[in-house]
Enzyme design. Structure first.
Site, PDB file in Angstrom:
ATOM      1  CB  SER A 241     -49.425  80.268 -74.798  1.00  0.00           C
ATOM      2  OG  SER A 241     -48.467  80.851 -75.499  1.00  0.00           O
TER       3      SER A 241
ATOM      4  CG  HIS B 287     -56.028  66.798 -57.539  1.00  0.00           C
ATOM      5  ND1 HIS B 287     -54.570  67.356 -56.758  1.00  0.00           N
ATOM      6  CD2 HIS B 287     -57.165  67.051 -56.532  1.00  0.00           C
ATOM      7  CE1 HIS B 287     -55.145  68.446 -55.899  1.00  0.00           C
ATOM      8  NE2 HIS B 287     -56.807  67.549 -55.758  1.00  0.00           N
TER       9      HIS B 287
ATOM     10  CG  ASP C 115     -53.005  62.000 -65.499  1.00  0.00           C
ATOM     11  OD1 ASP C 115     -52.363  62.055 -66.255  1.00  0.00           O
ATOM     12  OD2 ASP C 115     -54.511  61.118 -65.483  1.00  0.00           O
TER      13      ASP C 115
ATOM     14  CG  MET D 109     -43.771  82.643 -83.957  1.00  0.00           C
ATOM     15  SD  MET D 109     -43.938  83.685 -82.925  1.00  0.00           S
ATOM     16  CE  MET D 109     -45.021  83.554 -81.941  1.00  0.00           C
TER      17      MET D 109
ATOM     18  CG  HIS E 195     -51.202  79.920 -83.542  1.00  0.00           C
ATOM     19  ND1 HIS E 195     -51.830  80.811 -82.461  1.00  0.00           N
ATOM     20  CD2 HIS E 195     -51.671  80.038 -84.459  1.00  0.00           C
ATOM     21  CE1 HIS E 195     -51.332  82.044 -83.213  1.00  0.00           C
ATOM     22  NE2 HIS E 195     -51.625  81.261 -84.512  1.00  0.00           N
TER      23      HIS E 195
ATOM     24  CG  MET F  46     -48.767  82.631 -85.809  1.00  0.00           C
ATOM     25  SD  MET F  46     -48.330  82.927 -84.543  1.00  0.00           S
ATOM     26  CE  MET F  46     -47.923  81.296 -83.273  1.00  0.00           C
TER      27      MET F  46
ATOM     28  CG  MET G  19     -54.451  86.204 -84.310  1.00  0.00           C
ATOM     29  SD  MET G  19     -53.867  84.977 -82.665  1.00  0.00           S
ATOM     30  CE  MET G  19     -52.427  86.002 -82.046  1.00  0.00           C
TER      31      MET G  19
ATOM     32  CG  ASP H  54     -52.853  83.185 -78.959  1.00  0.00           C
ATOM     33  OD1 ASP H  54     -52.473  83.728 -78.223  1.00  0.00           O
ATOM     34  OD2 ASP H  54     -52.455  82.296 -80.013  1.00  0.00           O
TER      35      ASP H  54
HETATM   36  C1  DX5 Z   1     -48.353  85.364 -80.328  1.00  0.00           C
HETATM   37  C2  DX5 Z   1     -48.865  84.226 -80.012  1.00  0.00           C
HETATM   38  C3  DX5 Z   1     -49.862  83.825 -78.642  1.00  0.00           C
HETATM   39  C4  DX5 Z   1     -48.553  83.936 -77.723  1.00  0.00           C
HETATM   40  C5  DX5 Z   1     -49.700  85.082 -76.439  1.00  0.00           C
HETATM   41  O1  DX5 Z   1     -48.548  84.815 -81.225  1.00  0.00           O
HETATM   42  O2  DX5 Z   1     -49.572  83.351 -80.801  1.00  0.00           O
HETATM   43  O3  DX5 Z   1     -49.959  82.350 -78.058  1.00  0.00           O
HETATM   44  O4  DX5 Z   1     -48.575  83.049 -76.146  1.00  0.00           O
HETATM   45  O5  DX5 Z   1     -49.187  84.794 -74.917  1.00  0.00           O
HETATM   46  P1  DX5 Z   1     -49.242  85.762 -74.623  1.00  0.00           P
HETATM   47  O6  DX5 Z   1     -50.417  85.397 -73.407  1.00  0.00           O
HETATM   48  O7  DX5 Z   1     -48.450  86.635 -73.719  1.00  0.00           O
HETATM   49  O8  DX5 Z   1     -50.289  87.466 -75.016  1.00  0.00           O
HETATM   50 ZN    ZN Z   2     -50.968  81.902 -80.551  1.00  0.00          ZN
END
Ligand code: DX5
Ligand code: ZN
Length: 237
Positions: A8, A33, A35, A48, A78, A80, A149, A187
């Site tokens: 992410s 490996h 590329d 977001m 993703h 949000m 989540m 996630d």
């Molecule tokens: C949070 C995001 C995630 C976030 C996860 O709202 O959707 O994708 O980057 O971060 P970590 O792996 O740091 O918990």
């Molecule tokens: Zn996310």
């Protein structure tokens, strides 16, 4: 099912985004490996809007730049955001490969998933920690991936919420009973100390921000995390 890492970029250095993303794809790529064009692996892009979640990140312009820098990467967007239908065409145009929307943000979820698919993108649904898996039973046959989540969305580097493990297990059972093949993505808080339980519960797509980009060498972090995840598959029930 193949275990894959989806780094992410939320925790990357945005001033050198392409370089950081390439390093993560190389380290966490499905082949040793990859590329430098991206290698066909998954990069998780957190969008977001400051309304659905209390943070603002990136929009279609950044996705378009990433697409240019990483022509072969799977860009897993993703969303949000509120009113995702209004922005889906722009993300498609920018080069998104997969687009997931929150169940909690979509009044007409079925229609939104149809919209994503009609643009040739792989549709996904995301569930917040407070949303039960069964809220999306009626659209499971439409999704390419179901994202659980394991933190409340909005920020990176939060603590993993263990209740997500049971949700993954429930989804595995539901998928089996319905004879479906959507992928299960997780996630939030995915790190060396949580990834074993996550993989044993049945998740296959592992989003990781802080654990990959937070500190140390990005390539090595991604490699180690994927290694730990794959090792855990050997001890799956
Ligand atoms: C949070 C995001 C995630 C976030 C996860 O709202 O959707 O994708 O980057 O971060 P970590 O792996 O740091 O918990
Ligand atoms: Zn996310």
């Amino acid at each position: 099912m193949t275990i894959e890492l989806a780094p992410s970029i939320l925790s990357a250095n945005f001033a050198r985004l392409a370089e950081d993303a390439k390093a993560a794809l190389e380290g966490g790529g499905t082949v040793l490996h990859v590329d430098l064009e991206g290698g066909g692996t998954v990069l998780h892009v957190d969008v977001m809007d400051g309304h659905f979640v209390p943070n603002i990140t990136i929009g279609p312009l950044v996705v378009a730049s990433l697409r240019k820098a990483l022509p072969n990467a799977i860009l897993d967007c993703h969303l949000m955001i509120e009113n995702p239908d209004n922005y889906i065409p722009a993300f498609v145009e920018a080069g998104a490969s997969w687009i997931s929307v929150h169940q909690e943000a979509c009044v007409h979820l079925h229609r939104t998933l149809q919209l994503i698919a009609s643009h040739g993108c792989k549709p996904g649904v995301v569930l917040n920690p407070a949303t039960p898996v069964h809220m999306v039973d009626e659209v499971l046959d439409m999704v390419h991936h179901l994202l659980i989540m394991s933190v409340n969305p909005g920020f990176g580097a939060q603590k993993f919420i263990p209740g997500a493990l049971q949700k993954i297990k429930t989804l595995v059972e539901v998928r089996e009973s319905l004879g479906l093949s959507f992928r299960i993505e997780i996630d939030g808080g995915v790190a060396l100390d949580t990834v074993g339980d996550i993989v044993r519960a049945g998740a296959e797509l592992l989003v990781a921000g802080n654990a990959v980009f937070g500190k140390g060498d990005i390539r090595e972090n991604a490699k180690k995390l994927l290694g730990a995840a794959r090792a855990a598959t050997l001890t799956r029930a």
